[in-house]
Design a protein around this motif. Structure first.
Motif, short mmCIF file in Angstrom:
data_model
loop_
_atom_site.label_atom_id
_atom_site.label_comp_id
_atom_site.label_asym_id
_atom_site.label_seq_id
_atom_site.Cartn_x
_atom_site.Cartn_y
_atom_site.Cartn_z
N TRP A 130 9.12 -43.71 37.19
CA TRP A 130 8.20 -42.66 37.63
C TRP A 130 8.59 -41.31 37.04
O TRP A 130 7.75 -40.59 36.48
CB TRP A 130 8.20 -42.63 39.16
N TYR A 131 9.87 -40.96 37.12
CA TYR A 131 10.33 -39.68 36.60
C TYR A 131 10.28 -39.65 35.06
O TYR A 131 10.01 -38.61 34.47
CB TYR A 131 11.72 -39.36 37.11
N ASN A 134 6.71 -39.00 34.03
CA ASN A 134 6.38 -37.60 34.29
C ASN A 134 7.01 -36.67 33.26
O ASN A 134 6.38 -35.71 32.80
CB ASN A 134 6.84 -37.20 35.70
N ASP A 167 4.84 -31.02 37.84
CA ASP A 167 5.53 -31.13 39.12
C ASP A 167 4.57 -31.03 40.30
O ASP A 167 4.79 -31.66 41.34
CB ASP A 167 6.60 -30.05 39.22
N ARG A 170 3.15 -34.46 40.67
CA ARG A 170 4.19 -35.39 41.12
C ARG A 170 4.53 -35.19 42.59
O ARG A 170 4.54 -36.15 43.37
CB ARG A 170 5.45 -35.22 40.25
#
Length: 213
Positions: A130-131, A134, A167, A170
């Motif tokens: 996921w990170y 992103n 961000d 997210r």
């Protein structure tokens, strides 16, 4: 950037990867990552296990294409903004557009996204994917924001805005996933993302005074 259209083989490969990603996301959202095996994902996607491992190293890696496609769709909408639209206004508009469900298919997509993020709470490998997606999206978003802002924009401010926008999405999705009943308010992710974007970009000066005509 290479503008050569993908070959038929490349398109088939991408389609297979995306189908596997959809199957993985559905299973993770419904049962949690720990309870799902790569073999089950392959079966749900209608492919052999060896095909699964040809494309993905781990079961968590399998969701990356679906997340990447979603991020790419958002950037494409943003890139298509009218030239006269301010970059921050364009970001807000496209965030609302991509996060607001307007059909049963949109609701299902939101359900598995939030379920996937809930599953990631207990799976560091899923969190990493996921990170990672992103982070990759933020780098690509800088180019889109820079193009929309034009040559007069401050490059550092462009980078800040791309980071803030990534961000905002997210954190809004993660906060929505953490709610007691994530699907009780389908408008929550969009509302939280806009709130986050405004707070994160407050005071950011995209253009030097009188720089943009």
């Amino acid at each position: 950037m290479d503008s050569t259209p993908p070959s038929l083989t490349e398109r088939r490969k991408a389609a297979t990867q995306l189908e596997i990603a959809r199957a993985a996301a559905r299973l993770f959202a419904d049962r949690g990552a720990a309870a799902v095996t790569a073999e089950e994902i392959a079966q749900q996607a209608g492919v052999a296990v060896r095909t699964f491992y040809r494309y993905f190293r781990t079961k968590e890696d399998a969701v990356a294409p679906l997340l990447t496609v979603g991020a790419g769709h958002w950037r494409a909408l943003l890139a298509a903004s009218a030239p006269q639209e301010e970059p921050l206004e364009a970001l807000e508009r496209t965030i609302v557009e991509v996060l607001t469900p307007r059909s049963d298919a949109d609701l299902e997509s939101l359900r598995w996204t939030l379920g996937l993020l809930r599953a990631a709470d207990d799976d560091p490998d899923l969190q990493f994917v996921w990170y990672r997606v992103n982070g990759e999206s933020e780098v690509q978003l800088r180019e889109v924001v820079a193009t929309l802002a034009g040559p007069a924009a401050d490059p550092f401010a462009v980078r800040l805005i791309a980071s803030a926008a990534t961000d905002a999405l997210r954190v809004a999705l993660e906060a929505s996933a953490a709610a007691e009943d994530p699907m009780s308010d389908p408008g929550m992710p969009a509302a939280l993302a806009i709130r986050a974007l405004r707070q994160l970009t407050h005071g950011v000066q995209l253009y030097p005074v009188d720089a943009r005509i």
